[in-house]
Motif scaffolding. Sequence first.
Motif, PDB file in Angstrom:
ATOM      1  N   MET A   1       0.847  -1.190   0.000  1.00 23.40           N
ATOM      2  CA  MET A   1       0.000   0.000   0.000  1.00 23.40           C
ATOM      3  C   MET A   1       0.888   1.248   0.000  1.00 23.40           C
ATOM      4  N   ASP A   2       0.637   2.221  -0.921  1.00 18.00           N
ATOM      5  CA  ASP A   2       1.484   3.401  -0.957  1.00 18.00           C
ATOM      6  C   ASP A   2       1.108   4.353   0.173  1.00 18.00           C
ATOM      7  N   ILE A   3       1.953   5.376   0.342  1.00 17.65           N
ATOM      8  CA  ILE A   3       1.794   6.256   1.496  1.00 17.65           C
ATOM      9  C   ILE A   3       0.468   7.016   1.466  1.00 17.65           C
ATOM     10  N   TYR A   4       0.023   7.393   0.281  1.00 15.18           N
ATOM     11  CA  TYR A   4      -1.232   8.131   0.181  1.00 15.18           C
ATOM     12  C   TYR A   4      -2.399   7.272   0.655  1.00 15.18           C
ATOM     13  N   GLU A   5      -2.428   6.009   0.253  1.00 15.93           N
ATOM     14  CA  GLU A   5      -3.505   5.115   0.684  1.00 15.93           C
ATOM     15  C   GLU A   5      -3.431   4.856   2.187  1.00 15.93           C
ATOM     16  N   ARG A   6      -2.230   4.745   2.722  1.00 13.84           N
ATOM     17  CA  ARG A   6      -2.097   4.548   4.167  1.00 13.84           C
ATOM     18  C   ARG A   6      -2.661   5.729   4.952  1.00 13.84           C
ATOM     19  N   ILE A   7      -2.393   6.926   4.476  1.00 18.56           N
ATOM     20  CA  ILE A   7      -2.899   8.120   5.153  1.00 18.56           C
ATOM     21  C   ILE A   7      -4.421   8.170   5.099  1.00 18.56           C
ATOM     22  N   GLN A  19      -5.771  15.704   0.255  1.00 17.99           N
ATOM     23  CA  GLN A  19      -5.594  16.445  -0.995  1.00 17.99           C
ATOM     24  C   GLN A  19      -4.202  17.077  -1.069  1.00 17.99           C
ATOM     25  N   ALA A  20      -3.771  17.693   0.038  1.00 18.13           N
ATOM     26  CA  ALA A  20      -2.467  18.346   0.062  1.00 18.13           C
ATOM     27  C   ALA A  20      -1.336  17.331  -0.095  1.00 18.13           C
ATOM     28  N   VAL A  21      -1.454  16.199   0.595  1.00 19.90           N
ATOM     29  CA  VAL A  21      -0.422  15.166   0.505  1.00 19.90           C
ATOM     30  C   VAL A  21      -0.356  14.587  -0.905  1.00 19.90           C
ATOM     31  N   PHE A  22      -1.510  14.311  -1.505  1.00 12.84           N
ATOM     32  CA  PHE A  22      -1.542  13.730  -2.842  1.00 12.84           C
ATOM     33  C   PHE A  22      -0.821  14.630  -3.844  1.00 12.84           C
ATOM     34  N   GLU A  23      -1.068  15.947  -3.743  1.00 10.75           N
ATOM     35  CA  GLU A  23      -0.430  16.881  -4.668  1.00 10.75           C
ATOM     36  C   GLU A  23       1.097  16.812  -4.555  1.00 10.75           C
ATOM     37  N   VAL A  24       1.598  16.792  -3.329  1.00 15.47           N
ATOM     38  CA  VAL A  24       3.042  16.749  -3.124  1.00 15.47           C
ATOM     39  C   VAL A  24       3.617  15.413  -3.582  1.00 15.47           C
ATOM     40  N   VAL A  25       2.960  14.314  -3.208  1.00 17.61           N
ATOM     41  CA  VAL A  25       3.454  12.978  -3.562  1.00 17.61           C
ATOM     42  C   VAL A  25       3.560  12.832  -5.085  1.00 17.61           C
ATOM     43  N   GLU A  26       2.555  13.315  -5.800  1.00 16.40           N
ATOM     44  CA  GLU A  26       2.585  13.221  -7.254  1.00 16.40           C
ATOM     45  C   GLU A  26       3.744  14.032  -7.838  1.00 16.40           C
ATOM     46  N   SER A  27       4.010  15.204  -7.265  1.00 24.29           N
ATOM     47  CA  SER A  27       5.055  16.072  -7.800  1.00 24.29           C
ATOM     48  C   SER A  27       6.454  15.510  -7.586  1.00 24.29           C
ATOM     49  N   ARG A  46       7.934  10.192   7.105  1.00 24.96           N
ATOM     50  CA  ARG A  46       8.143  11.041   8.287  1.00 24.96           C
ATOM     51  C   ARG A  46       7.595  12.448   8.076  1.00 24.96           C
ATOM     52  N   ILE A  47       7.718  12.959   6.852  1.00 27.56           N
ATOM     53  CA  ILE A  47       7.364  14.356   6.610  1.00 27.56           C
ATOM     54  C   ILE A  47       5.849  14.576   6.614  1.00 27.56           C
ATOM     55  N   VAL A  48       5.076  13.518   6.366  1.00 26.37           N
ATOM     56  CA  VAL A  48       3.612  13.669   6.380  1.00 26.37           C
ATOM     57  C   VAL A  48       3.027  13.491   7.775  1.00 26.37           C
ATOM     58  N   GLU A  49       3.857  13.128   8.729  1.00 23.26           N
ATOM     59  CA  GLU A  49       3.378  12.934  10.106  1.00 23.26           C
ATOM     60  C   GLU A  49       3.805  14.129  10.956  1.00 23.26           C
ATOM     61  N   PRO A  50       2.885  14.809  11.630  1.00 27.72           N
ATOM     62  CA  PRO A  50       3.277  15.944  12.463  1.00 27.72           C
ATOM     63  C   PRO A  50       4.237  15.517  13.573  1.00 27.72           C
ATOM     64  N   GLU A  51       5.194  16.370  13.866  1.00 25.24           N
ATOM     65  CA  GLU A  51       6.071  16.099  14.994  1.00 25.24           C
ATOM     66  C   GLU A  51       5.282  16.131  16.314  1.00 25.24           C
ATOM     67  N   ARG A  52       4.248  16.972  16.331  1.00 24.61           N
ATOM     68  CA  ARG A  52       3.468  17.090  17.561  1.00 24.61           C
ATOM     69  C   ARG A  52       2.086  17.647  17.218  1.00 24.61           C
ATOM     70  N   VAL A  53       1.034  17.077  17.803  1.00 27.68           N
ATOM     71  CA  VAL A  53      -0.328  17.584  17.670  1.00 27.68           C
ATOM     72  C   VAL A  53      -0.849  17.912  19.062  1.00 27.68           C
ATOM     73  N   ILE A  54      -1.242  19.149  19.260  1.00 23.73           N
ATOM     74  CA  ILE A  54      -1.743  19.608  20.555  1.00 23.73           C
ATOM     75  C   ILE A  54      -3.209  19.975  20.381  1.00 23.73           C
ATOM     76  N   MET A  55      -4.068  19.401  21.218  1.00 25.38           N
ATOM     77  CA  MET A  55      -5.501  19.687  21.160  1.00 25.38           C
ATOM     78  C   MET A  55      -5.988  19.935  22.582  1.00 25.38           C
ATOM     79  N   PHE A  56      -6.794  20.978  22.772  1.00 26.32           N
ATOM     80  CA  PHE A  56      -7.178  21.352  24.124  1.00 26.32           C
ATOM     81  C   PHE A  56      -8.528  22.060  24.124  1.00 26.32           C
ATOM     82  N   ARG A  57      -9.162  22.086  25.290  1.00 18.57           N
ATOM     83  CA  ARG A  57     -10.434  22.787  25.416  1.00 18.57           C
ATOM     84  C   ARG A  57     -10.170  24.255  25.768  1.00 18.57           C
TER      85      ARG A  57
END
Length: 448
Positions: A1-7, A19-27, A46-57
Motif C-alpha cells: 500500500m502506498d503512502i497516500y492510501e495509508r494516510i 488532498q495536500a499530501v496527494f499533490e506533493v506525492v505526485e510532484s 516522516r514528513i507527512v506525520e506531524p512532529e506534535r499535535v496539541i488539542m485542548f479545550r
Amino acid sequence: MDIYERIKNRDPNETEFHQAVFEVVESIKPVLEMHPEFRSANILERIVEPERVIMFRVPWMDDGGDIHVNRGFRIEMNSAIGPYKGGLRFHPSVNLGILKFLAFEQVFKNALTTLPMGGGKGGADFDPKGKSNEEVQRFCQSFMLELARHIGPNTDVPAGDIGVGAREIGYLFGMYKKISNEFTGVLTGKGLNWGGSLIRPEATGYGSVYFAAEMLNARGETLEGRRCLISGSGNVAQYTMEKLIELGGIPVTFSDSNGYIYDEKGVDREKLDFLMELKNIRRGRVREYAEKYSEAVYTPVDPDLKYNPLWDHAAHCAFPSATQNEINGIDAGNLVKNGILVVSEGANMPTTPEGMNIFFDSGILYGPAKAANAGGVSVSGLEMSQNSMRLGWPAEEVDSRLKMIMKNIHKTCLDTAEYYGTPFNYVNGANIAGFVKVAQAMLDQGLV
C-alpha cells in the motif's frame, strides 16, 4: 500500500490533508527516483506525520455570563529548518484535518522563502464574528493560557490567519507576556508600536501580485491594464487590490460569505479606501459597496449553484484570496473560457484537483499557494528578525525585501520545474524545491 492510501485509511475524515499530501506525492516522484537516500530514510513517511499535535479545550464566558467551550489546536508539523511557523485560525470550520493540511503546506511554503522557519498551524472552532471585543478578549486569553506552554521565540511562533487579526494578536500577546513574564517575539502580526513590522498586513496580498507579475514577466508580459478577478475582502484581497492598482491592474471583483461585487469600471483608490473602512472598521458586508457605487452589481450567494459566478467574468488575471477549494472544475473551466492568462493563489489551496488539471491542460500560468502566497510568512520571518535585533525597518525596506523574496521564490520554482522536465509547472517546481530542502535537513539531523 502506498503512502497516500495509508494516510487515507488511517485518517479517513481528513480530506483536505489527503488532498495536500496527494499533490506533493505526485510532484516529487522524480525526486524519489533520483535520491534513493530519501527512500531508505523514509523521509516521505516522516514528513507527512506531524512532529506534535496539541488539542485542548478553551472555556470562556460571554457577556451574559454563560460559559462556552471551544476546541483549540496547534499542529507542530516540521522543525527541520527552523522553529515552527504558521498562523492561528479562528473559524467554525476549523478541525484537525484542515489544520494538518495547512501545517503541511506551511512546511514547503516556509522552505521556499529561504528564511529559517519550520511549519506549523493552529486555531480554534471559535467564530469572532458577532462577538463583542470583551468576549473576543476573554476567549483569546483562555486560548493562550494553554497555548503558552507550547510556544516560544525559538520553538514555535504563531501568527494571524482567518479570524485572527491585529485585535486578536494583541489579546493573545498580552496574555502570553503576563504568563511568561517576558516581552519577546513569540507572535508575529503585532502592533507597530510594540514589535510589529511594517508591511505585515499587506504582505500576503502584495506577494501574490508580485508573484503574478513575475510569471507574466517570464513570458514578456505585464500587469498593466489587466482586468483582475479577486475573491474575498479581508486583508489578502484588500492588499492584492492595492498592489494591483499601484502596478496598473484593474480589480473588478471581491466577495464575502454572503455574496460578491462585480464593478465593471474597476476598483480605484477611492473605492478601495471605502471598502477598507467598511470591512476593517465598521465590519460591514460587501453589499454596502453596491449601495454606494451604482455601477457595481452585488450578487448574493446561491447555495444551489455548482459553481461560483464570481469566476465567470471576462478578465486576464485571477487572485483567489478567500479559502480552500473555492475554485472547482467548473470555475476553472469558466476562467479559461473567459480569457484568464494567470492565476495567483492568495488563499491556501483554493483550487480543487479538478481545477488544477484544467489549468495545467490549458497552459495558463498557475501560481500555487505555497509559492504565490508566501509573502505573508516571509514578512513574518522578517518581523522575527527585527524582534531579535530589537529594531524596526522602514516600510520601503520591508517591501523591497518582500519583492526580492517573491522574485527568488518564482525563480526557484521556474528553474526547478524546468530541471525536472515540466517547464512553467509552478506546482511541481514549488513542491520539489520545498521538499528537497526539508528532506536534506532531515537527513543531516538523523532520526529525530
